[in-house]
Motif scaffolding. Structure first.
Motif, short mmCIF file in Angstrom:
data_model
loop_
_atom_site.label_atom_id
_atom_site.label_comp_id
_atom_site.label_asym_id
_atom_site.label_seq_id
_atom_site.Cartn_x
_atom_site.Cartn_y
_atom_site.Cartn_z
N ALA A 71 -3.44 -1.94 -4.02
CA ALA A 71 -3.60 -0.78 -2.98
C ALA A 71 -3.13 0.49 -2.85
O ALA A 71 -3.47 1.44 -2.16
CB ALA A 71 -2.91 -1.56 -1.51
N LEU A 72 -2.34 0.78 -3.81
CA LEU A 72 -1.70 2.18 -4.13
C LEU A 72 -2.64 3.02 -5.04
O LEU A 72 -3.11 2.61 -5.93
CB LEU A 72 -0.22 2.32 -4.55
CG LEU A 72 0.74 1.57 -3.65
CD1 LEU A 72 2.05 1.51 -4.51
CD2 LEU A 72 1.23 2.68 -2.76
N LYS A 73 -2.75 4.42 -4.39
CA LYS A 73 -3.32 5.36 -5.49
C LYS A 73 -2.58 5.65 -6.55
O LYS A 73 -1.26 5.37 -6.65
CB LYS A 73 -3.40 6.77 -4.64
CG LYS A 73 -4.24 6.52 -3.25
CD LYS A 73 -4.40 7.97 -2.53
CE LYS A 73 -4.95 7.85 -1.31
NZ LYS A 73 -4.97 8.99 -0.48
N PRO A 74 -3.30 6.03 -7.74
CA PRO A 74 -2.39 6.72 -8.97
C PRO A 74 -1.16 7.35 -8.40
O PRO A 74 -1.70 8.56 -7.51
CB PRO A 74 -3.51 7.13 -9.68
CG PRO A 74 -4.68 6.19 -9.44
CD PRO A 74 -4.48 6.03 -8.04
N MET A 103 4.40 11.92 10.98
CA MET A 103 4.49 12.68 9.88
C MET A 103 3.44 12.83 8.62
O MET A 103 3.34 13.72 8.00
CB MET A 103 5.53 12.19 8.98
CG MET A 103 7.18 12.20 9.55
SD MET A 103 8.45 11.20 8.82
CE MET A 103 8.52 12.27 7.44
N CYS A 104 2.33 11.85 8.95
CA CYS A 104 1.37 11.69 7.88
C CYS A 104 -0.12 11.53 8.48
O CYS A 104 -0.04 11.38 9.79
CB CYS A 104 1.69 10.71 6.83
SG CYS A 104 1.42 8.91 7.36
N ARG A 105 -1.15 11.41 7.71
CA ARG A 105 -2.54 11.40 8.27
C ARG A 105 -2.72 10.14 9.01
O ARG A 105 -3.21 9.90 10.14
CB ARG A 105 -3.40 11.38 7.15
CG ARG A 105 -4.97 11.44 7.61
CD ARG A 105 -5.73 12.51 6.57
NE ARG A 105 -5.82 11.69 5.24
CZ ARG A 105 -6.61 10.58 5.00
NH1 ARG A 105 -7.29 10.26 5.99
NH2 ARG A 105 -6.44 10.09 3.74
N SER A 106 -2.46 8.90 8.27
CA SER A 106 -2.59 7.61 9.02
C SER A 106 -1.53 6.57 8.37
O SER A 106 -1.36 6.69 7.23
CB SER A 106 -4.13 7.23 8.72
OG SER A 106 -4.28 6.85 7.29
N VAL A 107 -1.45 5.57 9.26
CA VAL A 107 -0.30 4.69 8.97
C VAL A 107 -1.09 3.08 9.31
O VAL A 107 -1.59 3.03 10.51
CB VAL A 107 1.21 4.63 9.76
CG1 VAL A 107 1.85 3.62 9.40
CG2 VAL A 107 1.70 6.17 9.11
N MET A 117 -0.31 5.40 4.53
CA MET A 117 0.76 4.68 4.04
C MET A 117 0.59 3.44 5.05
O MET A 117 -0.21 3.31 6.12
CB MET A 117 2.11 5.19 4.40
CG MET A 117 2.43 5.45 5.68
SD MET A 117 4.34 5.65 5.75
CE MET A 117 4.81 3.74 5.92
N ALA A 118 1.09 2.23 4.50
CA ALA A 118 1.27 1.08 5.38
C ALA A 118 2.52 0.67 5.20
O ALA A 118 3.61 0.85 4.12
CB ALA A 118 0.45 -0.03 4.46
N ASP A 119 3.28 -0.07 6.21
CA ASP A 119 4.38 -0.58 6.67
C ASP A 119 4.20 -2.20 6.57
O ASP A 119 3.87 -2.61 7.62
CB ASP A 119 5.29 -0.30 7.58
CG ASP A 119 6.69 -0.63 7.76
OD1 ASP A 119 7.10 -0.99 6.75
OD2 ASP A 119 7.29 -0.73 8.56
N VAL A 158 3.70 2.76 0.46
CA VAL A 158 3.73 1.35 1.00
C VAL A 158 5.20 1.28 1.16
O VAL A 158 6.24 1.25 -0.03
CB VAL A 158 3.16 0.25 0.23
CG1 VAL A 158 3.53 -0.96 0.79
CG2 VAL A 158 1.67 0.55 0.18
N THR A 159 5.56 0.77 2.18
CA THR A 159 7.06 0.29 2.59
C THR A 159 7.45 -1.03 3.04
O THR A 159 6.42 -1.39 3.63
CB THR A 159 7.96 1.34 3.84
OG1 THR A 159 7.03 1.34 4.86
CG2 THR A 159 7.91 2.71 3.19
#
Length: 234
Positions: free
Chosen positions: A147-150, A76-80, A59-61, A123-124
């Protein structure tokens, strides 16, 4: 839809690092940001859980501020990727990152961040998109879509008005008064937001999202604040 253009390909591209409204390079703005924005690790964890963030996701913030949400996401997730145009904000975010190896930083904005196409699950963007005029908000949302996956999602929260034009002055004045009475922001700072920044209408954001190809999953309006959860169809 076509992939949004590379920013440096055009001499007319907007500089999303330009100073608009409050100066978030100012040390006092950075030092008081969390208290005035109501930052909370607990609430951010709950939000990320509601958005469906999972350990395998990326994800990206964008507009990460002092990095509370980005840090919680990295747990909480693999990469930010934490993204902000302010060097001072990024320094504060890095200071609280706790050497999390899966949390990286970019000094960039909505129109200049670098990301692989279809690279993120989430993305947030909280209280940041209002720094762009509406034309460039649409460009920003198109770049996020690319930039987002389906099946990937965007969470967007900001000041967004719903009032008819004849009621806008009253709504803006009411919000400024509320802001000065309930947060650490002064009346002058609230007035600066309305006068110099680019808060828009919820209906305009909804139209931008759908025109970019998003499906709106949720829209919550709380006074002049609104949040959208929008999904890139899978």
């Amino acid at each position: 839809m076509q992939t949004p253009p590379i920013p440096n390909a055009y001499d007319w591209w907007y500089d999303d690092a330009r100073q608009v409204g409050l100066d978030f390079e100012d040390e006092q703005e950075v030092a008081t940001y969390d208290a005035r924005q109501g930052g909370s690790a607990e609430r951010d964890r709950a939000l990320l859980s509601e958005l469906g963030l999972k350990p395998h996701m990326t994800m990206a913030d964008i507009g990460c501020g002092t990095g509370i949400l980005a840090r919680e996401a990295a747990r909480m997730c693999r990469s930010v990727v934490a993204i902000d145009v302010s060097a001072a904000m990024l320094a504060a975010a890095q200071a609280r990152a706790e050497d999390l190896p899966n949390l990286s930083f970019q000094r960039a904005g909505f129109l200049s961040f670098e990301a692989p196409e279809q690279g993120f699950d989430l993305v947030t963007a909280k209280n940041a998109l209002h720094h762009l005029p509406d034309f460039w908000k649409a460009m920003a949302l198109a770049r996020i879509y690319a930039a987002l996956k389906p099946g990937g999602r965007l969470y967007l929260r900001d000041v967004m008005f719903t009032e008819a034009p004849g009621e806008l002055a009253q709504a803006a004045e009411g919000w400024i008064v509320w802001l000065s009475e309930n947060t650490g922001y002064s009346r002058a700072e609230g007035a600066c937001h309305i006068r110099e920044e680019y808060s828009t209408f919820a209906w305009a954001i909804a139209r931008m999202l759908t025109d970019c190809g998003f499906e709106i999953v949720e829209h919550v309006q709380d006074g002049v604040y609104a949040s959208f959860v929008a999904e890139r169809p899978g």
